[in-house]
Scaffold this active site. Structure first.
Site: not given
Ligand code: FPP
Length: 233
Positions: A18, A35, A129
């Site tokens: 997150d 992201h 893994l």
């Molecule tokens: C949450 O942060 C993150 C996500 C919903 C997406 C996670 C995706 C990646 C780490 C990259 C993609 C990689 C692959 C392999 C698919 P948020 O957007 O909710 O952050 P915030 O709470 O600060 O708004």
């Protein structure tokens, strides 16, 4: 320098990645750039998990609730998945990593589905893994689907293991440790069944700032916990 007890590395680590959006906002960047930075962080964590001897790594990349985000952010995350597979698959395979998906990929864009299929096919026989990517994943839907499978089998009475063996994680140990970055204290529909006895470590860093060193600090915190599984010492 690492202070880890290498004889007590968690076998299964789950991560709620997150804070990508907040990381981007603080820099005046678009959320999708957060992201993208998060994808780079993920690359390093997978490698460190493998070298530390973690056996199962489960990361929450996209939840069943994330579809309500702006369309460009949703498509951006799936594009990053395609990019991740393009950039990392060979190294993952060389390192004997087995990629696995938790979630219903049927509504994903075609290119994302193709990348997933390629990753599953290429690494399917690997024995190192197990790298679980939770994508279009929600724990409540996962549990409901396990119950529906039992109903379809005509079962009138069940035990907890009947559910466990019909989840995406069937045959895998439950997570010993679940890490959430970005400072918030909740599970957000991640591995609700499997997390019954998981140790939770919340880190303040946004996911793009979650380095292998911070990962080791989280494991060190886990190693300081007293796990009793409902019993006494
Ligand atoms: C949450 O942060 C993150 C996500 C919903 C997406 C996670 C995706 C990646 C780490 C990259 C993609 C990689 C692959 C392999 C698919 P948020 O957007 O909710 O952050 P915030 O709470 O600060 O708004």
């Amino acid at each position: 320098m690492s202070t880890l007890d290498m004889t007590r590395i968690p076998e299964h680590v789950g991560i709620i990645m997150d804070g990508n959006g907040r990381w981007a906002k603080e820099r005046g960047m678009a959320r999708v750039q957060g992201h993208s930075a998060g994808m780079k962080a993920l690359k390093e964590i997978v490698k460190r998990a493998d070298t530390l001897g973690v056996k199962y790594l489960t990361v929450y990349a996209f939840s069943t609730e994330n579809w309500v985000r702006p369309a460009d952010e949703v498509s951006g995350i799936f594009k990053l998945l395609v990019l991740y597979v393009a950039q990392e698959l060979k190294e993952l395979d060389d390192n004997n990593v087995k990629v696995n998906i938790l979630g219903d990929v049927s509504p994903l864009p075609e290119d994302a589905k193709n990348s997933i299929e390629k990753a599953l096919r290429t690494t399917g026989n690997n024995t190192g893994l197990v790298f679980n990517i939770a994508i279009n994943y929600g724990a409540r839907a996962e549990i409901a689907s396990a119950v529906n499978a039992l109903i379809a089998e005509g079962r009138r009475e069940i035990v907890p293991d009947d559910i466990s063996s019909r989840l995406y994680t069937a045959g895998m140990p439950d997570p010993d440790l679940i890490i959430r970055t970005g400072g918030e204290y909740r599970l957000s529909n991640f591995l609700l069944w499997q997390a019954a006895y998981s140790e939770l470590v919340i880190r303040p860093e946004y996911w793009p700032d979650f380095t292998p060193e911070v990962f080791e600090e989280a494991i060190s915190e886990y190693q300081g916990r007293d796990r009793r599984f409902g019993g006494v010492k």
